[in-house]
Design a protein around this motif. Structure first.
Motif, PDB file in Angstrom:
ATOM      1  N   SER A 258      60.923  -0.369  21.147  1.00 53.59           N
ATOM      2  CA  SER A 258      60.086   0.377  19.914  1.00 53.59           C
ATOM      3  C   SER A 258      59.878   1.653  20.844  1.00 53.59           C
ATOM      4  CB  SER A 258      58.666  -0.848  20.886  1.00 53.59           C
ATOM      5  OG  SER A 258      59.670  -2.542  20.150  1.00 53.59           O
ATOM      6  N   LEU A 259      59.582   2.166  19.627  1.00 59.21           N
ATOM      7  CA  LEU A 259      59.298   3.568  19.416  1.00 59.21           C
ATOM      8  C   LEU A 259      57.375   3.722  19.410  1.00 59.21           C
ATOM      9  CD1 LEU A 259      62.120   4.696  18.687  1.00 59.21           C
ATOM     10  CD2 LEU A 259      61.451   4.825  21.041  1.00 59.21           C
ATOM     11  N   THR A 260      56.768   4.454  20.323  1.00 55.23           N
ATOM     12  CA  THR A 260      55.697   5.302  19.963  1.00 55.23           C
ATOM     13  C   THR A 260      56.273   6.141  19.207  1.00 55.23           C
ATOM     14  OG1 THR A 260      54.962   4.067  21.740  1.00 55.23           O
ATOM     15  CG2 THR A 260      53.246   5.657  20.676  1.00 55.23           C
ATOM     16  N   ILE A 261      54.812   6.211  18.030  1.00 58.47           N
ATOM     17  CA  ILE A 261      55.333   7.637  17.066  1.00 58.47           C
ATOM     18  C   ILE A 261      54.422   9.197  18.304  1.00 58.47           C
ATOM     19  CG2 ILE A 261      54.216   8.900  15.147  1.00 58.47           C
ATOM     20  CD1 ILE A 261      56.652   6.860  14.211  1.00 58.47           C
ATOM     21  N   SER A 262      55.208   9.580  17.845  1.00 56.41           N
ATOM     22  CA  SER A 262      55.216  10.775  18.751  1.00 56.41           C
ATOM     23  C   SER A 262      53.892  11.810  19.305  1.00 56.41           C
ATOM     24  CB  SER A 262      55.560  12.599  18.251  1.00 56.41           C
ATOM     25  OG  SER A 262      55.850  12.700  19.358  1.00 56.41           O
ATOM     26  N   ALA A 263      52.614  12.006  20.162  1.00 53.77           N
ATOM     27  CA  ALA A 263      51.693  12.767  20.398  1.00 53.77           C
ATOM     28  C   ALA A 263      51.622  13.927  20.844  1.00 53.77           C
ATOM     29  CB  ALA A 263      50.844  11.148  21.501  1.00 53.77           C
ATOM     30  N   ALA A 264      53.040  14.541  20.448  1.00 53.66           N
ATOM     31  CA  ALA A 264      52.950  15.855  20.137  1.00 53.66           C
ATOM     32  C   ALA A 264      51.512  16.835  19.945  1.00 53.66           C
ATOM     33  CB  ALA A 264      53.824  16.708  20.528  1.00 53.66           C
TER      34      ALA A 264
ATOM     35  N   ALA B   9      71.557  20.536  19.173  1.00 55.16           N
ATOM     36  CA  ALA B   9      71.424  21.098  20.108  1.00 55.16           C
ATOM     37  C   ALA B   9      69.968  21.376  20.825  1.00 55.16           C
ATOM     38  CB  ALA B   9      71.284  22.848  19.970  1.00 55.16           C
ATOM     39  N   HIS B  10      68.880  19.595  21.377  1.00 56.69           N
ATOM     40  CA  HIS B  10      68.167  19.407  21.955  1.00 56.69           C
ATOM     41  C   HIS B  10      68.222  18.909  23.612  1.00 56.69           C
ATOM     42  CE1 HIS B  10      68.116  14.660  21.976  1.00 56.69           C
ATOM     43  NE2 HIS B  10      68.786  15.374  20.721  1.00 56.69           N
ATOM     44  N   ASP B  11      67.016  19.089  24.219  1.00 56.15           N
ATOM     45  CA  ASP B  11      67.532  18.998  25.460  1.00 56.15           C
ATOM     46  C   ASP B  11      66.126  17.843  26.353  1.00 56.15           C
ATOM     47  OD1 ASP B  11      67.767  18.350  27.690  1.00 56.15           O
ATOM     48  OD2 ASP B  11      67.372  20.192  28.918  1.00 56.15           O
ATOM     49  N   VAL B  12      65.531  17.386  25.264  1.00 56.45           N
ATOM     50  CA  VAL B  12      64.538  16.071  25.149  1.00 56.45           C
ATOM     51  C   VAL B  12      64.932  14.623  25.046  1.00 56.45           C
ATOM     52  CG1 VAL B  12      62.985  15.447  23.560  1.00 56.45           C
ATOM     53  CG2 VAL B  12      63.004  17.671  23.543  1.00 56.45           C
ATOM     54  N   ARG B  13      64.348  13.820  25.891  1.00 55.80           N
ATOM     55  CA  ARG B  13      64.557  12.511  26.629  1.00 55.80           C
ATOM     56  C   ARG B  13      64.461  11.875  24.452  1.00 55.80           C
ATOM     57  NH1 ARG B  13      61.435  10.715  31.616  1.00 55.80           N
ATOM     58  NH2 ARG B  13      62.482  12.069  32.770  1.00 55.80           N
ATOM     59  N   THR B  14      66.162  11.123  25.077  1.00 56.38           N
ATOM     60  CA  THR B  14      66.025   9.932  23.898  1.00 56.38           C
ATOM     61  C   THR B  14      64.955   9.808  23.151  1.00 56.38           C
ATOM     62  OG1 THR B  14      68.760   9.223  24.234  1.00 56.38           O
ATOM     63  CG2 THR B  14      67.684   8.630  22.981  1.00 56.38           C
ATOM     64  N   ARG B  15      64.514   8.750  24.082  1.00 59.45           N
ATOM     65  CA  ARG B  15      62.719   7.871  22.997  1.00 59.45           C
ATOM     66  C   ARG B  15      61.854   8.781  22.500  1.00 59.45           C
ATOM     67  NH1 ARG B  15      60.406   3.412  23.927  1.00 59.45           N
ATOM     68  NH2 ARG B  15      62.430   2.855  25.048  1.00 59.45           N
ATOM     69  N   GLN B  16      62.237  10.365  23.023  1.00 60.13           N
ATOM     70  CA  GLN B  16      60.835  11.239  22.991  1.00 60.13           C
ATOM     71  C   GLN B  16      61.194  12.216  20.967  1.00 60.13           C
ATOM     72  OE1 GLN B  16      60.966  13.720  26.314  1.00 60.13           O
ATOM     73  NE2 GLN B  16      58.757  14.404  25.199  1.00 60.13           N
ATOM     74  N   ILE B  17      62.623  12.612  21.431  1.00 63.28           N
ATOM     75  CA  ILE B  17      63.442  12.808  19.908  1.00 63.28           C
ATOM     76  C   ILE B  17      63.728  11.867  18.911  1.00 63.28           C
ATOM     77  CG2 ILE B  17      65.628  12.406  20.469  1.00 63.28           C
ATOM     78  CD1 ILE B  17      63.999  15.782  19.180  1.00 63.28           C
ATOM     79  N   LEU B  18      63.580  10.523  19.071  1.00 59.54           N
ATOM     80  CA  LEU B  18      63.352   9.712  18.255  1.00 59.54           C
ATOM     81  C   LEU B  18      62.001   9.553  17.709  1.00 59.54           C
ATOM     82  CD1 LEU B  18      65.908   6.768  19.183  1.00 59.54           C
ATOM     83  CD2 LEU B  18      65.988   8.924  17.900  1.00 59.54           C
ATOM     84  N   ALA B  19      61.312   9.001  18.293  1.00 57.51           N
ATOM     85  CA  ALA B  19      59.720   9.332  18.314  1.00 57.51           C
ATOM     86  C   ALA B  19      59.342  10.157  17.302  1.00 57.51           C
ATOM     87  CB  ALA B  19      58.879   9.008  19.474  1.00 57.51           C
ATOM     88  N   GLN B  20      59.720  11.402  17.883  1.00 59.99           N
ATOM     89  CA  GLN B  20      59.252  12.673  16.553  1.00 59.99           C
ATOM     90  C   GLN B  20      60.245  12.888  15.249  1.00 59.99           C
ATOM     91  OE1 GLN B  20      56.791  14.598  17.386  1.00 59.99           O
ATOM     92  NE2 GLN B  20      56.795  16.332  17.064  1.00 59.99           N
ATOM     93  N   ILE B  21      61.305  12.388  15.286  1.00 59.70           N
ATOM     94  CA  ILE B  21      61.738  12.098  14.399  1.00 59.70           C
ATOM     95  C   ILE B  21      61.537  11.392  13.116  1.00 59.70           C
ATOM     96  CG2 ILE B  21      63.873  10.542  12.598  1.00 59.70           C
ATOM     97  CD1 ILE B  21      65.622  11.940  15.274  1.00 59.70           C
ATOM     98  N   ASP B  22      60.589   9.640  13.737  1.00 56.78           N
ATOM     99  CA  ASP B  22      60.038   8.438  13.277  1.00 56.78           C
ATOM    100  C   ASP B  22      58.572   9.302  12.469  1.00 56.78           C
ATOM    101  OD1 ASP B  22      61.733   6.828  13.634  1.00 56.78           O
ATOM    102  OD2 ASP B  22      61.286   6.218  15.088  1.00 56.78           O
ATOM    103  N   SER B  23      58.608  10.321  13.247  1.00 52.83           N
ATOM    104  CA  SER B  23      57.189  11.088  12.976  1.00 52.83           C
ATOM    105  C   SER B  23      57.051  11.189  11.526  1.00 52.83           C
ATOM    106  CB  SER B  23      56.167  11.625  14.184  1.00 52.83           C
ATOM    107  OG  SER B  23      55.808  11.163  15.112  1.00 52.83           O
ATOM    108  N   VAL B  24      58.292  12.497  11.737  1.00 57.31           N
ATOM    109  CA  VAL B  24      58.841  13.271  10.361  1.00 57.31           C
ATOM    110  C   VAL B  24      58.673  12.043   9.431  1.00 57.31           C
ATOM    111  CG1 VAL B  24      60.670  14.767   8.790  1.00 57.31           C
ATOM    112  CG2 VAL B  24      60.171  15.224  11.481  1.00 57.31           C
ATOM    113  N   VAL B  25      59.230  10.901   9.375  1.00 54.31           N
ATOM    114  CA  VAL B  25      60.181  10.520   8.675  1.00 54.31           C
ATOM    115  C   VAL B  25      58.087   9.294   7.636  1.00 54.31           C
ATOM    116  CG1 VAL B  25      60.522   7.793   7.728  1.00 54.31           C
ATOM    117  CG2 VAL B  25      61.940   9.516   9.128  1.00 54.31           C
ATOM    118  N   VAL B  26      57.293   9.322   8.945  1.00 55.44           N
ATOM    119  CA  VAL B  26      56.213   8.775   8.522  1.00 55.44           C
ATOM    120  C   VAL B  26      55.565   9.883   7.304  1.00 55.44           C
ATOM    121  CG1 VAL B  26      53.091   7.526   8.742  1.00 55.44           C
ATOM    122  CG2 VAL B  26      55.615   7.587  10.426  1.00 55.44           C
TER     123      VAL B  26
END
Length: 494
Positions: A8-14, A473-490
């Motif tokens: 499960s992924l939590t939508i990014s809180a950045a 070309a990212h250096d972000v942990r998988t869980r973080q980058i997937l959560a950010q992608i999901d935030s974009v989709v939302v």
């Protein structure tokens, strides 16, 4: 993609949701994409609604490494260009005389690219592992048919003939490490159990004892040496990346460690000669059915060796594989690389003149240019699965392809194969608790420093948004980058 990310992924809180209230879509997405550490990545995004209105475009015409989003192309081309009732036919030819239940000569197993002799395949109807077939379903059916023909003994060999496809079995741009594993297994006209073997690994009884390693199927095809050891429960497990094969041989060994607390797990290792592997499997099935095989087994990719049999002889047995949707489903839903490569070579053979990567890619190119009307400068493809890092596609091109497929009369198996949020597949635990829960239908993608997602958002008002998000070309942990992608989709689906 080697392993699915299903947690499960939590939508990014950045960027907090409150900070986005009252802003336009453009502003909201720019805030997400420009927030550290995501601002160091290359974000290529294109999204439009079902009226053709562009909702967001950041670098939408720039090339991206698409990873497994590449599979969208081979699946779409197959859905449109192959007959809807297409099934792969596998034939068994006698290279000798048959009399009184005895084949005096060799028995030739000729494959035409069926990837579904596999327990990893599953179908849209069952949505359950093993729903396609068991490992032995096809082999046992062929053996039963041969026995029904009265054959009791084969004096020669069982020969696996994979020459329906080109003799080049491994892609030139796959990594040296990758080709040892099931997700980069050799691609031949014959395929059995994903052309790999499953090693089950269990910790040893005590620290420093070797782990217990067994394998399936066990066809006495290779030698195996266990050099690994069990380590304390709070230590790491490293054996998963430490299986090796001596080049040019079937000598396999494992190194590394297994933590004492580790639950049993499976690593699937590719075997270099899929045609010999399939022949050995058929021989084992024949023996179980009471048919003796006296001459051993062999494999070939030489298209001329048994050409006369194929052109002028009659097969003893023919086996019809599963329908095209059952080949497409694991390509899209669970991102099966090997299925995608087998289908790509099938396109080359069925719609060109050669079952090769080059001809399959040529078929894809003509489909994208002539049928989908994508500009030829918007893509450059190297394989069917996306494992090759040299694949390049623009997000706009993916949106064009997805829009074309959503409206196409032969779209059903393509749409059915795409992962849907909260259903079995690579989106099972993504978008939970969000406004788009259960309404995202999209293909994932992941290789080193690349994560992608392309598909559809089905809005509550029945409108559809088509999007492609390519993060390179990212250096972000998988869980973080997937959560950010999901935030974009939302945000796109609001």
């Amino acid at each position: 993609m080697r392993k699915l990310i299903l947690a499960s992924l939590t939508i990014s809180a950045a960027v907090s949701p409150a900070a986005l209230v009252g802003q336009s879509l453009q502003q909201r997405l720019n805030r997400l994409l420009d927030a550290p550490p995501f601002n160091r990545a290359t974000w290529n995004i294109y999204a439009q609604d079902d009226r053709g209105r562009v909702l967001f475009n950041r670098n939408g015409d720039r090339f991206s490494v698409p990873a497994s989003n590449t599979k969208l192309v081979v699946a779409a081309a197959a859905a449109v260009l192959l007959p809807p009732d297409y099934r792969v036919r596998t034939s068994l030819y006698p290279n000798g005389t048959v009399a009184d239940g005895i084949l005096r000569g060799d028995l030739i197993l000729y494959g035409r690219g069926d990837p579904t002799w596999s327990e990893r395949c599953y179908t849209v109807d069952t949505l359950a592992p093993g729903g396609c077939d068991s490992t032995w379903t096809a082999m046992d059916a062929i053996a039963d048919s041969l026995r029904a023909r009265g054959i009791k003994r084969v004096t020669g060999r069982i020969v696996g003939d994979g020459s329906y496809f080109e003799p080049t079995l491994t892609h030139w741009n796959w990594g040296t490490f990758d080709v040892n594993w099931w997700y980069a297994a050799p691609v031949s006209g014959l395929g059995f159990h994903d052309n790999s073997v499953d090693f089950q690994i269990t910790p040893g009884p005590s620290v420093d004892a070797p782990p217990v390693i067994t394998w399936n199927p066990d066809l006495d095809l290779f030698t195996f040496e266990n050099r690994a050891r069990t380590v304390p429960a709070d230590s790491g497990t490293t054996i998963g990346d430490n299986f090796f094969r001596k080049p040019g041989t079937l000598d396999i060994w494992a190194e590394g460690t297994v933590a004492l607390s580790r639950t049993p797990f499976i690593e699937s290792f590719a075997l270099p000669d899929p045609n010999l592997y399939a022949a050995r499997a058929l021989a084992a099935s024949l023996r179980r059915k009471g048919i003796s095989v006296e001459g051993g087994t062999a494999g070939t990719t030489d298209s001329m060796t048994y050409h006369a049999l194929r052109c002028c002889g009659n097969p003893l047995v023919e086996y019809q594989g599963r329908p095209l949707p059952d080949i497409m489903f694991p390509i899209l839903n669970s991102s099966q690389n090997w299925f995608a490569e087998m289908l790509l070579k099938t396109l080359g053979r069925q719609l060109g003149d050669t079952g090769s990567w080059a001809k399959g890619l040529d078929v894809e190119q003509r489909f994208l240019i002539d049928s989908v009307k994508i500009d030829s400068t918007a893509f450059a493809l190297e394989d069917g699965s996306g494992l090759a890092a040299g694949n390049l596609v623009t997000p706009r091109a993916f949106v064009q392809l997805l829009t074309y497929m959503y409206r196409h009369p032969k779209r059903a198996p393509f749409l059915a194969g795409l992962p849907r949020a909260q259903q079995r597949g690579s989106l099972l635990r993504r978008f939970q608790g969000t406004p788009v829960e259960g309404r995202v239908l999209a293909k994932t993608g992941s290789i080193s420093r690349v994560n992608t997602l392309s598909g559809y958002i089905e809005k509550a008002d029945a409108r559809v948004i088509t999007f492609s998000i390519q993060v390179n070309a990212h250096d972000v942990r998988t869980r973080q980058i997937l959560a950010q992608i999901d935030s974009v989709v939302v945000q796109l689906g609001r």
